[in-house]
Design a protein around this motif. Structure first.
Motif, PDB file in Angstrom:
ATOM      1  N   TRP A 120       0.961  -1.093  -0.031  1.00 59.75           N
ATOM      2  CA  TRP A 120       0.072  -0.014   0.012  1.00 59.75           C
ATOM      3  C   TRP A 120       0.964   1.176  -0.025  1.00 59.75           C
ATOM      4  O   TRP A 120       0.600   2.238  -0.645  1.00 59.75           O
ATOM      5  N   GLN A 121       2.010   1.114   0.868  1.00 67.23           N
ATOM      6  CA  GLN A 121       2.702   2.297   0.834  1.00 67.23           C
ATOM      7  C   GLN A 121       3.622   2.549  -0.385  1.00 67.23           C
ATOM      8  O   GLN A 121       3.965   3.652  -1.127  1.00 67.23           O
ATOM      9  N   ARG A 122       4.016   1.499  -1.067  1.00 67.70           N
ATOM     10  CA  ARG A 122       5.170   1.316  -2.005  1.00 67.70           C
ATOM     11  C   ARG A 122       4.136   1.710  -3.509  1.00 67.70           C
ATOM     12  O   ARG A 122       4.788   2.499  -4.033  1.00 67.70           O
ATOM     13  N   ARG A 123       2.911   1.268  -3.622  1.00 66.82           N
ATOM     14  CA  ARG A 123       2.267   1.638  -4.775  1.00 66.82           C
ATOM     15  C   ARG A 123       0.882   1.942  -4.720  1.00 66.82           C
ATOM     16  O   ARG A 123       0.112   2.453  -5.389  1.00 66.82           O
ATOM     17  N   GLY A 124       0.270   1.258  -3.654  1.00 64.07           N
ATOM     18  CA  GLY A 124      -1.297   1.363  -3.348  1.00 64.07           C
ATOM     19  C   GLY A 124      -1.895   2.631  -3.378  1.00 64.07           C
ATOM     20  O   GLY A 124      -2.891   3.023  -3.743  1.00 64.07           O
ATOM     21  N   SER A 149       0.883   9.474 -16.179  1.00 65.31           N
ATOM     22  CA  SER A 149       1.774   9.275 -17.253  1.00 65.31           C
ATOM     23  C   SER A 149       3.299   9.081 -16.603  1.00 65.31           C
ATOM     24  O   SER A 149       4.249   8.392 -16.989  1.00 65.31           O
ATOM     25  N   HIS A 150       3.457  10.079 -15.727  1.00 64.98           N
ATOM     26  CA  HIS A 150       4.778  10.028 -14.807  1.00 64.98           C
ATOM     27  C   HIS A 150       5.302   8.870 -14.444  1.00 64.98           C
ATOM     28  O   HIS A 150       6.194   8.205 -14.384  1.00 64.98           O
ATOM     29  N   LEU A 151       4.288   8.210 -13.585  1.00 69.39           N
ATOM     30  CA  LEU A 151       4.307   6.966 -12.751  1.00 69.39           C
ATOM     31  C   LEU A 151       4.568   5.878 -13.579  1.00 69.39           C
ATOM     32  O   LEU A 151       5.361   4.981 -13.597  1.00 69.39           O
ATOM     33  N   ALA A 152       3.676   6.066 -14.612  1.00 69.90           N
ATOM     34  CA  ALA A 152       3.720   4.766 -15.783  1.00 69.90           C
ATOM     35  C   ALA A 152       4.956   4.908 -16.588  1.00 69.90           C
ATOM     36  O   ALA A 152       5.634   3.806 -16.810  1.00 69.90           O
ATOM     37  N   THR A 153       5.481   5.869 -16.857  1.00 73.61           N
ATOM     38  CA  THR A 153       6.801   6.122 -17.695  1.00 73.61           C
ATOM     39  C   THR A 153       7.958   5.379 -16.921  1.00 73.61           C
ATOM     40  O   THR A 153       8.814   4.802 -17.497  1.00 73.61           O
ATOM     41  N   HIS A 211       3.936  13.816  -5.589  1.00 69.93           N
ATOM     42  CA  HIS A 211       4.959  14.436  -4.666  1.00 69.93           C
ATOM     43  C   HIS A 211       6.179  14.603  -5.562  1.00 69.93           C
ATOM     44  O   HIS A 211       6.872  15.396  -5.231  1.00 69.93           O
ATOM     45  N   SER A 212       6.469  13.452  -6.321  1.00 70.55           N
ATOM     46  CA  SER A 212       7.581  13.380  -7.021  1.00 70.55           C
ATOM     47  C   SER A 212       7.909  14.594  -8.117  1.00 70.55           C
ATOM     48  O   SER A 212       9.089  14.898  -8.279  1.00 70.55           O
ATOM     49  N   LEU A 213       6.946  15.231  -8.371  1.00 70.19           N
ATOM     50  CA  LEU A 213       6.965  16.430  -9.155  1.00 70.19           C
ATOM     51  C   LEU A 213       7.028  17.912  -8.330  1.00 70.19           C
ATOM     52  O   LEU A 213       7.174  18.829  -9.021  1.00 70.19           O
ATOM     53  N   ILE A 214       6.501  17.646  -7.304  1.00 67.90           N
ATOM     54  CA  ILE A 214       6.273  18.867  -6.501  1.00 67.90           C
ATOM     55  C   ILE A 214       7.430  18.933  -5.270  1.00 67.90           C
ATOM     56  O   ILE A 214       8.661  19.437  -5.450  1.00 67.90           O
ATOM     57  N   SER A 215       7.114  18.351  -4.203  1.00 66.46           N
ATOM     58  CA  SER A 215       7.975  18.549  -3.077  1.00 66.46           C
ATOM     59  C   SER A 215       8.981  17.498  -2.698  1.00 66.46           C
ATOM     60  O   SER A 215       9.858  17.603  -1.568  1.00 66.46           O
ATOM     61  N   CYS A 216       8.869  16.481  -3.516  1.00 66.62           N
ATOM     62  CA  CYS A 216      10.199  15.238  -3.541  1.00 66.62           C
ATOM     63  C   CYS A 216      10.783  15.232  -4.879  1.00 66.62           C
ATOM     64  O   CYS A 216      11.255  14.303  -5.213  1.00 66.62           O
ATOM     65  N   HIS A 217      11.074  16.301  -5.603  1.00 62.14           N
ATOM     66  CA  HIS A 217      11.697  16.233  -6.915  1.00 62.14           C
ATOM     67  C   HIS A 217      13.143  15.762  -6.917  1.00 62.14           C
ATOM     68  O   HIS A 217      13.609  15.007  -7.543  1.00 62.14           O
ATOM     69  N   HIS A 230      13.046  12.229  -6.128  1.00 61.62           N
ATOM     70  CA  HIS A 230      12.644  11.359  -7.377  1.00 61.62           C
ATOM     71  C   HIS A 230      13.619  11.137  -8.429  1.00 61.62           C
ATOM     72  O   HIS A 230      13.909  10.383  -9.094  1.00 61.62           O
ATOM     73  N   HIS A 231      14.513  12.505  -8.690  1.00 60.56           N
ATOM     74  CA  HIS A 231      15.694  12.140  -9.653  1.00 60.56           C
ATOM     75  C   HIS A 231      16.863  11.055  -8.875  1.00 60.56           C
ATOM     76  O   HIS A 231      17.260  10.558  -9.777  1.00 60.56           O
ATOM     77  N   LEU A 232      17.087  11.294  -7.692  1.00 64.08           N
ATOM     78  CA  LEU A 232      17.683  10.279  -7.088  1.00 64.08           C
ATOM     79  C   LEU A 232      17.341   8.806  -7.182  1.00 64.08           C
ATOM     80  O   LEU A 232      18.194   7.787  -7.663  1.00 64.08           O
ATOM     81  N   PHE A 233      15.965   8.614  -7.192  1.00 64.43           N
ATOM     82  CA  PHE A 233      15.479   7.173  -7.125  1.00 64.43           C
ATOM     83  C   PHE A 233      14.131   7.440  -7.942  1.00 64.43           C
ATOM     84  O   PHE A 233      12.999   7.135  -7.381  1.00 64.43           O
ATOM     85  N   PRO A 234      14.337   7.337  -9.369  1.00 62.67           N
ATOM     86  CA  PRO A 234      13.147   7.445 -10.179  1.00 62.67           C
ATOM     87  C   PRO A 234      12.200   6.413 -10.123  1.00 62.67           C
ATOM     88  O   PRO A 234      10.908   6.667 -10.605  1.00 62.67           O
ATOM     89  N   GLU A 235      12.664   5.184  -9.919  1.00 58.20           N
ATOM     90  CA  GLU A 235      11.759   4.115  -9.936  1.00 58.20           C
ATOM     91  C   GLU A 235      10.694   3.985  -8.693  1.00 58.20           C
ATOM     92  O   GLU A 235       9.591   3.312  -8.568  1.00 58.20           O
ATOM     93  N   LEU A 236      11.030   4.963  -7.654  1.00 61.05           N
ATOM     94  CA  LEU A 236      10.058   5.230  -6.516  1.00 61.05           C
ATOM     95  C   LEU A 236       8.588   5.725  -6.804  1.00 61.05           C
ATOM     96  O   LEU A 236       8.613   6.693  -7.549  1.00 61.05           O
ATOM     97  N   SER A 237       7.522   5.271  -6.221  1.00 58.03           N
ATOM     98  CA  SER A 237       6.324   5.971  -6.635  1.00 58.03           C
ATOM     99  C   SER A 237       6.180   7.342  -5.759  1.00 58.03           C
ATOM    100  O   SER A 237       7.166   7.703  -4.913  1.00 58.03           O
ATOM    101  N   ASP A 238       5.273   7.965  -6.105  1.00 55.84           N
ATOM    102  CA  ASP A 238       5.084   9.386  -5.385  1.00 55.84           C
ATOM    103  C   ASP A 238       5.313   9.188  -3.999  1.00 55.84           C
ATOM    104  O   ASP A 238       5.784   9.839  -3.229  1.00 55.84           O
ATOM    105  N   ASN A 239       4.228   8.373  -3.419  1.00 59.49           N
ATOM    106  CA  ASN A 239       4.171   8.175  -1.856  1.00 59.49           C
ATOM    107  C   ASN A 239       5.348   7.804  -1.357  1.00 59.49           C
ATOM    108  O   ASN A 239       5.775   8.254  -0.205  1.00 59.49           O
TER     109      ASN A 239
END
Length: 326
Positions: free
Chosen positions: A19-23, A70-74, A255-261, A264-273
């Protein structure tokens, strides 16, 4: 340094539930899809408040599916299955966004992430329109994005093999026509022009923050020459910026495009959560290792770009020389 940080982050990921990783992010996208019929139904009524509610629902859902989805799927962050990752990418990028999936993945994952802030490669140069003045670019040009996106897609399809071009053309056409059909047959619009106008309105609802976020978090930060780029952790710590938590944009863009960019760039495979969950660890690590951790507010970046527009968007940026850190 990056290997040390990665070990710590992976420890947090392994200790987290599905749930935390993808849910959480899958639920947000599912809720956005489920809310779409309500948006179309609200437009059937002549009541101004209901009509505005329908526009808001469809605009928010469209941006959530096209940007966050699109961002997460990419980045294959929605599922571990390669088959499902490909299907979700085709749905979110081609059906919802009206852009070729492979082209979008190459530009974003291979170029932007692989060469973050490297001049001419991953420096967000696709968003630069030096012929426009600052106010036209920042406030009027974003309104053209819903029209330009499928037009640019058609141009890109000319460069790919016929099989992929036909598939992308079919899925893009399916997405655009489905929305148009729903405006006519569910929302009850009487004329094609009114349906098309409403399509443009809903697709334009959040284009301003979409364009702004794409430039605020990289341009105006240190830039590197292709043959003198630093190691990855320095490139990301210097060339990426986090915006503060913004409830609407957190939901719509993620979050990966706003407060956790940075995360996200360090670990792009992680979900927003998961980016949000590892953010305290990453920021503390950067402070302990005396690495830059760029953060700034949306309004501060807007004022900065309006006052330094020529420097950031028109003229070639100066190359940053980092001595002793490569």
């Amino acid at each position: 340094l990056l290997a040390e940080l990665e070990r710590q982050v992976q420890g947090v990921v392994r200790a987290s539930s599905w749930w935390q990783r993808r849910g959480v992010d899958c639920a947000i996208l599912a809720l956005s899809l489920l809310a779409v019929p309500a948006g179309f139904l609200c437009l059937r009524f002549e009541n101004v408040l209901l009509f505005a509610t329908g526009i808001a629902i469809l605009g928010v859902c469209h941006s959530t599916l096209t940007v966050k989805g699109s961002h997460l799927a990419t980045h294959s962050a929605l599922t571990q299955s390669k088959r499902w990752s490909k299907l979700w990418m085709l749905f979110f990028v081609e059906v919802c966004t009206a852009f070729p999936a492979e082209d979008g993945k190459y530009n974003h994952v291979k170029m932007h992430h692989g060469y973050t802030n490297v001049v001419g490669l991953g420096d967000s140069s696709t968003w630069k329109l030096p012929s426009l003045n600052r106010y036209v670019y920042m406030f009027l040009a974003p309104l053209s994005i819903p029209i330009l996106t499928p037009l640019v897609a058609l141009g890109r399809l000319r460069t790919v093999e016929l099989r992929l071009a036909l598939r992308s053309l079919g899925l893009i056409s399916l997405g655009l026509y489905s929305q148009y059909w729903l405006f006519l047959n569910v929302s009850g619009f009487k004329s094609p022009s009114s349906a098309l106008a409403c399509m443009l309105l809903t697709r334009s609802l959040l284009v301003h923050p979409y364009l702004h976020v794409n430039i605020f978090q990289h341009l105006g930060l240190p830039m590197f020459a292709p043959d003198k780029k630093p190691s990855r952790i320095y490139m990301m710590s210097l060339g990426v910026l986090n915006l503060p938590r913004l409830p609407v944009l957190d939901w719509v863009f993620g979050h990966s495009l706003i407060s956790c960019h940075v995360e996200h760039h360090l670990f792009p495979e992680l979900s927003d959560n998961m980016c949000l969950k590892v953010k305290p660890l990453v920021s503390q690590f950067f402070r302990e290792k005396q690495l830059p951790y760029n953060e700034d507010s949306y309004l501060a970046r807007l004022r900065l770009f309006l006052s330094h527009y020529e420097e950031f968007m028109v003229h070639a940026p100066p190359i940053t020389e980092l001595v002793g850190v490569q």
